[in-house]
Design a protein around this motif. Sequence first.
Motif, short mmCIF file in Angstrom:
data_model
loop_
_atom_site.label_atom_id
_atom_site.label_comp_id
_atom_site.label_asym_id
_atom_site.label_seq_id
_atom_site.Cartn_x
_atom_site.Cartn_y
_atom_site.Cartn_z
N VAL A 1 -1.12 -1.28 5.60
CA VAL A 1 -0.44 -2.24 6.48
C VAL A 1 0.48 -3.16 5.67
CG1 VAL A 1 -0.83 -4.21 8.03
CG2 VAL A 1 -2.23 -2.15 8.26
N ALA A 2 -0.02 -3.62 4.51
CA ALA A 2 0.81 -4.50 3.68
C ALA A 2 2.09 -3.78 3.24
CB ALA A 2 0.01 -4.94 2.45
N LEU A 3 1.95 -2.51 2.86
CA LEU A 3 3.12 -1.74 2.42
C LEU A 3 4.08 -1.50 3.59
CD1 LEU A 3 1.19 0.82 0.19
CD2 LEU A 3 2.72 -0.99 -0.64
N ALA A 4 3.51 -1.15 4.73
CA ALA A 4 4.35 -0.88 5.91
C ALA A 4 5.10 -2.13 6.36
CB ALA A 4 3.50 -0.32 7.05
N ARG A 5 4.45 -3.28 6.25
CA ARG A 5 5.11 -4.53 6.64
C ARG A 5 6.30 -4.82 5.74
NH1 ARG A 5 2.32 -9.78 7.64
NH2 ARG A 5 3.82 -9.95 9.34
N ALA A 6 6.28 -4.27 4.51
CA ALA A 6 7.41 -4.47 3.58
C ALA A 6 8.43 -3.34 3.72
CB ALA A 6 6.88 -4.55 2.16
N GLY A 7 8.26 -2.48 4.71
CA GLY A 7 9.26 -1.44 4.97
C GLY A 7 8.97 -0.10 4.34
N HIS A 8 7.82 0.03 3.64
CA HIS A 8 7.49 1.30 2.99
C HIS A 8 6.71 2.22 3.94
CE1 HIS A 8 9.01 -0.35 -0.69
NE2 HIS A 8 8.16 -1.36 -0.66
N ALA A 9 6.67 3.49 3.56
CA ALA A 9 5.87 4.45 4.33
C ALA A 9 4.52 4.62 3.63
CB ALA A 9 6.59 5.79 4.39
N ALA A 10 3.45 4.70 4.40
CA ALA A 10 2.12 4.84 3.80
C ALA A 10 1.34 5.92 4.53
CB ALA A 10 1.37 3.50 3.87
N ALA A 11 1.11 7.04 3.83
CA ALA A 11 0.24 8.09 4.37
C ALA A 11 -1.17 7.85 3.83
CB ALA A 11 0.74 9.46 3.94
N LEU B 1 8.20 -3.52 -7.99
CA LEU B 1 8.06 -3.08 -6.60
C LEU B 1 7.28 -4.12 -5.78
CD1 LEU B 1 7.19 0.69 -6.11
CD2 LEU B 1 7.46 -0.91 -4.24
N LEU B 2 6.20 -4.60 -6.36
CA LEU B 2 5.36 -5.57 -5.64
C LEU B 2 6.10 -6.89 -5.46
CD1 LEU B 2 2.11 -4.65 -7.54
CD2 LEU B 2 2.39 -4.47 -5.05
N ALA B 3 6.80 -7.33 -6.51
CA ALA B 3 7.55 -8.59 -6.41
C ALA B 3 8.65 -8.47 -5.35
CB ALA B 3 8.13 -8.96 -7.76
N ALA B 4 9.28 -7.29 -5.29
CA ALA B 4 10.33 -7.10 -4.28
C ALA B 4 9.76 -7.14 -2.87
CB ALA B 4 11.05 -5.76 -4.53
N MET B 5 8.45 -6.86 -2.74
CA MET B 5 7.80 -6.96 -1.43
C MET B 5 7.43 -8.39 -1.10
SD MET B 5 5.10 -3.80 -1.69
CE MET B 5 4.10 -4.44 -0.37
N GLY B 6 7.66 -9.31 -2.05
CA GLY B 6 7.31 -10.71 -1.81
C GLY B 6 5.87 -11.02 -2.18
N ARG B 7 5.20 -10.09 -2.89
CA ARG B 7 3.82 -10.34 -3.29
C ARG B 7 3.80 -11.30 -4.48
NH1 ARG B 7 0.70 -7.98 0.64
NH2 ARG B 7 -0.91 -8.89 -0.66
N THR B 8 2.79 -12.14 -4.56
CA THR B 8 2.57 -12.94 -5.75
C THR B 8 1.94 -12.00 -6.77
OG1 THR B 8 2.19 -14.87 -4.39
CG2 THR B 8 1.46 -15.01 -6.67
N THR B 9 2.73 -11.62 -7.77
CA THR B 9 2.33 -10.56 -8.69
C THR B 9 2.02 -11.15 -10.05
OG1 THR B 9 3.89 -9.15 -7.50
CG2 THR B 9 3.04 -8.30 -9.58
N VAL B 10 0.80 -10.97 -10.53
CA VAL B 10 0.49 -11.41 -11.90
C VAL B 10 0.22 -10.19 -12.76
CG1 VAL B 10 -0.40 -13.68 -11.24
CG2 VAL B 10 -1.99 -11.78 -11.49
#
Length: 316
Positions: A18-28, A165-174
């Motif tokens: 769901v998190a990936l799909a909300r950022a526009g990605h496809a998730a199988a 990739l994660l930062a581009a999704m707006g995730r707080t990435t450490v």
Amino acid sequence: MTRFGIVGGGLMGHGIAVALARAGHAAAVHDVDPRTLAALPARVRRALAECGAGGPQAERTAARVTAAPALGDLVRDADVIVEAVPERLEVKHRVLAALESLAAPGTPVWTNTSVLSITRVAEGMAHPGRLVGVHWWNPPYLVPLVEVAPGARTERRLVDEACALLAAMGRTTVRLRRDVPGFVGNRLQFALVREALHLLDQGVCDPATIDTVMRSSLGLRWSAVGPMENADYIGLELTRDILGSLAPHLSSDTGAFPGIDVPLGEGRRGRSCGAGLLPWPPGRDAEVARRLSAGIRRNLAGPAAAGSGAPAPATR
Ligand SMILES: NC(=O)c1ccc[n+]([C@@H]2O[C@H](COP(=O)([O-])OP(=O)(O)OC[C@H]3O[C@@H](n4cnc5c(N)ncnc54)[C@H](O)[C@@H]3O)[C@@H](O)[C@H]2O)c1
């Protein structure tokens, strides 16, 4: 759009989808349990509702999450594979071996392990350089943090790409400098859980009191000011004095945890069986789930919300 293939569609697997799909990605999503795959669309809809998403946009997001009954199809079509199977080393080794027999050598694999060493998870892999530790927090579609760590043999380029990739999704990435069991978050969390169990064992208070103290003090503070900034804020001399007085009294237990071993021995396993450290009468689990997502959303909406999408500095 990146095509993700998620192996394990349980609590985390469907949430990461769901998190990936909300950022526009496809998730199988693939799972050994056909009932889990059958329940996927309803779980995705529930998660989107928890995010406050609805209408045609939520339908478009939901459509980006698909079930993949065959592992081979998922692996063949994926740009990135996410491993989210149970936290047992032998299960992860088995799943990674199956994946590698089907995947192109260059396809990166992100493991969502909570506390296993990435290096150990990669043991036995034909291409251990492709395994990156990418640890999401539950529920992944609401909690912004993702911790990224390399194993001893992970290709640096794949860690860079995961962070980007994660930062581009707006995730707080450490990004951690090296592999440690538990990343940073679970080490902090379980240091606190160990001390809480120690207080119970010493007869200092009951479990409900621990939760009241956390929720009405540190829980409020730490979403605005972290413990390192707070140490500077109150001054390092005071922090050092407190630590010097208190540290000898804190738990250093590594084996027995009576605070949790006793209820377990009595068959009180928590929510799933109606009793644990606290009573779980009917309806409490749904109320806690609602309170949890509402609380996270409230915090995220507030001015104290932490983190941009940019990777935070490496930790030592
Ligand atoms: N639960 C959390 O809060 C949390 C948070 C962060 C990370 N994690 C980590 O995420 C991973 C998954 O945890 P979870 O809570 O989602 O567990 P879960 O039990 O809810 O889901 C695991 C899923 O994997 C499936 N599975 C088992 N063997 C499989 C196989 N061989 N192939 C495909 N699917 C298989 C199961 O059927 C199940 O649906 C674990 O490593 C866990 O430590 C969990």
